[in-house]
Design a protein around this motif. Sequence first.
Motif, PDB file in Angstrom:
ATOM      1  N   CYS A  92      -4.037   3.560  -3.242  1.00  0.00           N
ATOM      2  CA  CYS A  92      -3.547   1.885  -3.931  1.00  0.00           C
ATOM      3  C   CYS A  92      -4.611   0.948  -3.568  1.00  0.00           C
ATOM      4  CB  CYS A  92      -2.316   1.528  -2.883  1.00  0.00           C
ATOM      5  SG  CYS A  92      -1.409   0.020  -3.432  1.00  0.00           S
ATOM      6  N   CYS A  99       2.895  -4.770  -5.020  1.00  0.00           N
ATOM      7  CA  CYS A  99       2.872  -3.485  -5.824  1.00  0.00           C
ATOM      8  C   CYS A  99       3.212  -3.500  -7.524  1.00  0.00           C
ATOM      9  CB  CYS A  99       4.152  -2.940  -5.232  1.00  0.00           C
ATOM     10  SG  CYS A  99       4.651  -1.302  -6.110  1.00  0.00           S
ATOM     11  N   CYS A 116       3.035   1.206 -10.314  1.00  0.00           N
ATOM     12  CA  CYS A 116       1.981   2.210 -10.844  1.00  0.00           C
ATOM     13  C   CYS A 116       2.460   3.773 -10.602  1.00  0.00           C
ATOM     14  CB  CYS A 116       0.605   2.122 -10.719  1.00  0.00           C
ATOM     15  SG  CYS A 116       0.095   2.379  -9.026  1.00  0.00           S
ATOM     16  N   GLY A 117       2.991   3.887  -9.369  1.00  0.00           N
ATOM     17  CA  GLY A 117       3.513   5.143  -8.971  1.00  0.00           C
ATOM     18  C   GLY A 117       2.398   6.241  -8.598  1.00  0.00           C
ATOM     19  N   CYS A 129       0.745   6.226  -5.588  1.00  0.00           N
ATOM     20  CA  CYS A 129       0.992   6.707  -4.271  1.00  0.00           C
ATOM     21  C   CYS A 129       1.802   7.632  -4.118  1.00  0.00           C
ATOM     22  CB  CYS A 129       1.313   5.249  -3.300  1.00  0.00           C
ATOM     23  SG  CYS A 129       3.002   4.844  -3.975  1.00  0.00           S
TER      24      CYS A 129
HETATM   25  S1  SF4 Z   1       3.182   2.072  -6.875  1.00  0.00           S
HETATM   26 FE1  SF4 Z   1       2.048   2.575  -5.049  1.00  0.00          FE
HETATM   27  S2  SF4 Z   1       0.096   2.701  -5.653  1.00  0.00           S
HETATM   28 FE2  SF4 Z   1       0.923   1.715  -7.276  1.00  0.00          FE
HETATM   29  S3  SF4 Z   1       0.719  -0.696  -6.406  1.00  0.00           S
HETATM   30 FE3  SF4 Z   1       2.728   0.314  -5.597  1.00  0.00          FE
HETATM   31  S4  SF4 Z   1       2.460   0.608  -3.776  1.00  0.00           S
HETATM   32 FE4  SF4 Z   1       0.264   0.670  -5.123  1.00  0.00          FE
END
Ligand code: SF4
Lengths: 235, 166
Positions: free
Chosen positions: A158, A192, A195-196, A198
Amino acid sequence: MSVYTLEIDGREVGARPGETILAVAREHQIEIPTLCSLEGLSTVGACRLCLTEVEGASRLLPACTTAVAEGMRVRTQSERIARYRRGILELLFAERNHQCAVCVSNGHCDLQALATSLGMDHVRVPYRDPLLSVDASHERFALDHNRCVLCTRCVRVCDEIEGAHTWDVAGRGIGSWIVSDLADPWGESSSCTGCGKCVQVCPTGALFEKGKAIGEMTKRTAFVPMLQHMRGRRR
Amino acid sequence: MRPRLATLWLDGCSGCHMSLLDLDERLLEIIRDFELVYSPLLDVKEYPNAVDIALVEGAVSTEADRRRIQIVRERTRILVSFGDCAVTGNVPALRNRIGIDAVLAVYETPPTREVPMLLPVFPVHQVVAVDHWLPGCPPSPDAIFEVLRALLEQRAPAPSGVRFGS
Ligand code: SF4
Ligand code: SF4
Ligand code: SF4
Ligand code: FES
């Protein structure tokens, strides 16, 4: 550019200065178990599963953070290494709550696969059975702290790839846990982007997509080195 | 003499025994090579003496389980933790984190004498000594067959294919 010559498991191999033992071993198809390391992300040496024996060093050294040196002699397999790796794995299973049979990642989990490959057929220490929460406040994803091994892959992807830095580690020692923003519910996070990334890099069933039933959560991590590579070119 | 085999379940769902039944025609080999002396598949009330091998399904989660597994241990040469509930506590152990009072709170009047007293849930090896572990929810018929063959042939079971979960 100079080249180092070193020995891994009795094989003579060449390596570039600055490379890690893990990277060189992989280039030569020598398998070292890992959990926290992921190609394309920075290394933190958090899980210690990649411990190796380096001649001259009294303690075991993690392959993912140890840089190679000229003339280094490394062993990736031994009775001592196996004992340590198994012990570490048992502690990971005992630390939080893992019931693979009812987990979204059953059959697709790095931790579960390590138990098989390292021959861990039971845990000798008492289970801690901690009472932990599940953050299901995000519209599309959820974080189940019961399954988290604190590898910080989510934190790093992230921050380093998405640039949002939503996740961080709060608390200390056994009380450490992953938090979004300032320990707010994930769904209320202002950083956040949804985007997925993580979720995809999480090696266990801790981060998952909502709506997935037992064993349905499969993950893809190949995008991480690809994105790093493309960005490197643009720079 | 054929080794005397026992199978039983404590706090499990009987799924491991279903997987045992899934040995299908290989069951004939099992009853040819072992003498089945105690099992939910037999009408035997008392756990017999001088058992060679016991497959124990399920976690230890009541006072009755605890007494039972102690008798099994005393009378058995080789005790096998059979499946994830026996090996890890698995699903029955989910209640450990909230405690027994929270479990009983769903009853208007908690049962006292009709059912055995609940205990915190333990894997079998944290109550009595265990000789072999066979994880899986349930363990596959192949894995069960391999462990039984290995014990019969007095060699170490090949660990391949064994994993937690299903
Ligand atoms: S989905 Fe996960 S990686 Fe993407 S911005 Fe949010 S916390 Fe960060
Ligand atoms: S996260 Fe992995 S090890 Fe933990 S319960 Fe799920 S499948 Fe099993
Ligand atoms: S949520 Fe997943 S990726 Fe993040 S620290 Fe826990 S196990 Fe690692
Ligand atoms: S992979 Fe090296 S410490 Fe985790």
